[in-house]
Design an enzyme around this catalytic site. Sequence first.
Site, PDB file in Angstrom:
ATOM      1  N   ASN A 250       0.869  -1.184   0.000  1.00 13.51           N
ATOM      2  CA  ASN A 250       0.000   0.000   0.000  1.00 13.51           C
ATOM      3  C   ASN A 250       0.903   1.232   0.000  1.00 13.51           C
ATOM      4  O   ASN A 250       1.523   1.556   1.011  1.00 13.51           O
ATOM      5  CB  ASN A 250      -0.883  -0.040   1.258  1.00 13.51           C
ATOM      6  N   TRP A 251       0.972   1.897  -1.142  1.00 12.24           N
ATOM      7  CA  TRP A 251       1.880   3.047  -1.265  1.00 12.24           C
ATOM      8  C   TRP A 251       1.308   4.305  -0.629  1.00 12.24           C
ATOM      9  O   TRP A 251       1.998   5.328  -0.557  1.00 12.24           O
ATOM     10  CB  TRP A 251       2.211   3.307  -2.749  1.00 12.24           C
ATOM     11  N   LYS A 252       0.072   4.282  -0.233  1.00 11.98           N
ATOM     12  CA  LYS A 252      -0.562   5.445   0.404  1.00 11.98           C
ATOM     13  C   LYS A 252      -0.308   6.710  -0.427  1.00 11.98           C
ATOM     14  O   LYS A 252      -0.229   6.628  -1.649  1.00 11.98           O
ATOM     15  CB  LYS A 252      -0.080   5.585   1.851  1.00 11.98           C
TER      16      LYS A 252
ATOM     17  N   HIS B 153      -9.547   0.800   5.145  1.00 13.20           N
ATOM     18  CA  HIS B 153      -8.261   0.972   5.833  1.00 13.20           C
ATOM     19  C   HIS B 153      -8.466   1.922   7.018  1.00 13.20           C
ATOM     20  O   HIS B 153      -9.278   2.855   6.937  1.00 13.20           O
ATOM     21  CB  HIS B 153      -7.238   1.546   4.849  1.00 13.20           C
TER      22      HIS B 153
ATOM     23  N   GLU C 166      -5.668  -5.628  10.479  1.00 15.47           N
ATOM     24  CA  GLU C 166      -4.662  -4.597  10.722  1.00 15.47           C
ATOM     25  C   GLU C 166      -4.958  -3.892  12.041  1.00 15.47           C
ATOM     26  O   GLU C 166      -5.706  -2.902  12.062  1.00 15.47           O
ATOM     27  CB  GLU C 166      -4.677  -3.552   9.593  1.00 15.47           C
TER      28      GLU C 166
ATOM     29  N   SER D  80       3.358  -2.807  10.392  1.00 18.27           N
ATOM     30  CA  SER D  80       4.823  -2.776  10.566  1.00 18.27           C
ATOM     31  C   SER D  80       5.520  -4.039  10.052  1.00 18.27           C
ATOM     32  O   SER D  80       6.501  -4.487  10.636  1.00 18.27           O
ATOM     33  CB  SER D  80       5.187  -2.545  12.037  1.00 18.27           C
TER      34      SER D  80
ATOM     35  N   GLY E 274       2.731  -1.378   4.384  1.00 16.70           N
ATOM     36  CA  GLY E 274       2.767   0.053   4.095  1.00 16.70           C
ATOM     37  C   GLY E 274       4.208   0.504   3.887  1.00 16.70           C
ATOM     38  O   GLY E 274       4.770   0.367   2.799  1.00 16.70           O
ATOM     39  N   GLY E 275       4.823   1.002   4.955  1.00 15.59           N
ATOM     40  CA  GLY E 275       6.165   1.602   4.882  1.00 15.59           C
ATOM     41  C   GLY E 275       7.185   0.783   4.110  1.00 15.59           C
ATOM     42  O   GLY E 275       7.874   1.312   3.229  1.00 15.59           O
TER      43      GLY E 275
HETATM   44  P1  PGA Z   1       2.764  -0.306   7.802  1.00 15.39           P
HETATM   45  O1  PGA Z   1       1.345   0.057   7.163  1.00 15.39           O
HETATM   46  O2  PGA Z   1       3.254  -1.563   7.139  1.00 15.39           O
HETATM   47  O3  PGA Z   1       3.633   0.882   7.467  1.00 15.39           O
HETATM   48  O4  PGA Z   1       2.559  -0.484   9.246  1.00 15.39           O
HETATM   49  C1  PGA Z   1       0.381  -0.931   6.988  1.00 15.39           C
HETATM   50  C2  PGA Z   1      -0.875  -0.314   6.455  1.00 15.39           C
HETATM   51  O5  PGA Z   1      -1.206   0.811   6.844  1.00 15.39           O
HETATM   52  O6  PGA Z   1      -1.577  -0.928   5.627  1.00 15.39           O
END
Ligand code: PGA
Length: 256
Positions: free
Chosen positions: A8-10, A93, A165, A214, A235-236
């Site tokens: 997820n590149w947000k 999300h 999540e 994470s 995400g990150g």
């Molecule tokens: P994260 O994000 O891996 O940076 O914790 C996960 C997400 O928000 O889907």
Amino acid sequence: MKTYVVGNWKLNFTVGESSIYLHKIQKKIPNYRDIEVVVAPSTLALQSLSLQIDRHKMKLAAQNAFYRDFGAYTGEVSFEQLRGLVDYCIIGHSERRYIFGEDDKTIQKKVAAALRNKITPILCIGETESERAFGETADVIRDQLMSGLSDVSEEEIEKVIVAYEPVWAISSVKGAKLASPDEIGDAVKMIREILKEIYGAKTAEKVAILFGGSVNPSNAGGYLTVPGVNGLLIGGASLILDEFTDIINVAKRVKS
Ligand code: PGA
């Protein structure tokens, strides 16, 4: 069942940067048939990336869409408009729920709209830190799942992906903590039980459940071996080429 690795590149990368990054990922990973690699760029980049993507290696997801197909809804993009461009859409999300105020009813309509338009919804659910502290985790999971799936029939549920999540484990949340495999295992078991109650045991086993929060190359293997976990929502770490491709390789090693 396939194993899912979803990035997820947000709100990151311009259209140009997204294209360069996609190119680099595709160059770096082989075609793993049992690993479904999915990336969710900004809506703006979906059109061009849909032409560029090698669908044997990867698929595209939208990060959000609106539940009406057409009409007077200024600023929105519909599932109908995304049809053919993406195979998946992340829905519910925690950033949509808590920053943009999406409630369970909205999320329920989005899940239905995705299915109606042949897009696989990745329905995100999970408790906040204070809900966990007050012992409300099970109730939150049940409420979010039941309402998200209220319009989903037995034939359709196999096309839905559920992502657990816990909000307190998402890296961008202040004071984020790592979820333990036991905590994830308990939640995934609850999710599977609820799916069984609604759709029966056989069908419930066919629904993919992902974990997100994470995830990085060093914890991915541990998370993927939690019973009932069929993939990861990242995400990150999905923004960093080596980390994302390392996680894909971990998934291949652990799951096949
Ligand atoms: P994260 O994000 O891996 O940076 O914790 C996960 C997400 O928000 O889907």
